[in-house]
Scaffold this active site. Structure first.
Site, PDB file in Angstrom:
ATOM      1  N   GLY A  87      33.705  11.688 -15.966  1.00 35.44           N
ATOM      2  CA  GLY A  87      32.912  12.285 -14.910  1.00 35.44           C
ATOM      3  C   GLY A  87      31.436  11.971 -15.077  1.00 35.44           C
ATOM      4  N   CYS A  88      30.684  12.188 -14.026  1.00 32.34           N
ATOM      5  CA  CYS A  88      29.265  11.831 -14.009  1.00 32.34           C
ATOM      6  C   CYS A  88      28.455  12.640 -15.026  1.00 32.34           C
ATOM      7  CB  CYS A  88      28.710  11.986 -12.602  1.00 32.34           C
ATOM      8  SG  CYS A  88      29.023  13.611 -11.863  1.00 32.34           S
ATOM      9  N   PHE A  89      28.538  13.963 -14.960  1.00 29.84           N
ATOM     10  CA  PHE A  89      27.810  14.787 -15.922  1.00 29.84           C
ATOM     11  C   PHE A  89      28.331  14.559 -17.340  1.00 29.84           C
ATOM     12  CE2 PHE A  89      26.539  17.812 -12.434  1.00 29.84           C
ATOM     13  CZ  PHE A  89      25.182  17.664 -12.610  1.00 29.84           C
TER      14      PHE A  89
END
Length: 185
Positions: A87-89
């Protein structure tokens, strides 16, 4: 019918969470799959269902998926047939913390203060994710319940001894794109 896709080498799944669960099991065994959703990032079914608010219908494949963070898993990714893209975070946070965990340099509580632009809010339109609506706004969202928390902790335990408290807070910035994570320890 995905079973007929025998003449391709790799399939990328860039679908909303929950849709790759039914499609990837239909692929021929010789086709590599890279899933960009959160469907195969978490190995614990209960944790997945708590954070993604749906039943995981392909848990039998979970053990074949390799977590796709190349900076920590390059060799495993290149040999894998099934890859769960991070995921991005999680990516922003892991790039900062994983080297410290791998070298045993992380002690005590870890606080991550992460911020995203409107492009990091997913594809589903909502009032608080629409850029013109949030252009002059700054706010915390999913405080202490973000789906990337168990993903981050799971991968940090894979790269080293991670038993730390992880406090993770996400904020929405009035910018178009980008993610910034400040990690304190």
């Amino acid at each position: 019918d995905l079973a007929s896709l025998t003449d391709i080498d790799v399939a990328f799944f860039a679908l909303p969470h929950g849709q790759a669960l039914s499609l990837i099991p239909q692929l021929p065994k010789g086709v590599k799959a890279i899933d960009l959703s959160g469907d195969f990032r978490l190995r614990d079914q209960e944790v997945f269902e708590k954070h993604y608010k749906q039943k995981h219908t392909a848990m039998q494949l979970q053990s074949e998926f390799v977590y796709g963070l190349t900076e920590t898993n390059r060799a495993r990714i290149s040999a894998a047939r099934l890859v769960a893209n991070p995921g991005c975070f999680a990516t922003a946070t892991l790039l900062g913390l994983a080297p410290l965990v791998a070298r045993g340099m992380l002690n005590g509580r870890v606080i991550v203060d992460a911020k995203t632009g409107s492009s990091g809010s997913g594809a589903k339109a909502a009032a608080n994710t629409h850029h013109p609506q949030r252009m002059n706004s700054f706010y915390a969202y999913k405080p202490f319940t973000h789906q990337h928390v168990p993903e981050i902790a799971q991968h940090l335990r894979e790269v080293g001894n991670f038993e730390n408290d992880l406090i993770f807070m996400t904020h929405s910035l009035p910018v178009s794109r980008g993610i910034f994570a400040s990690c304190y320890m």
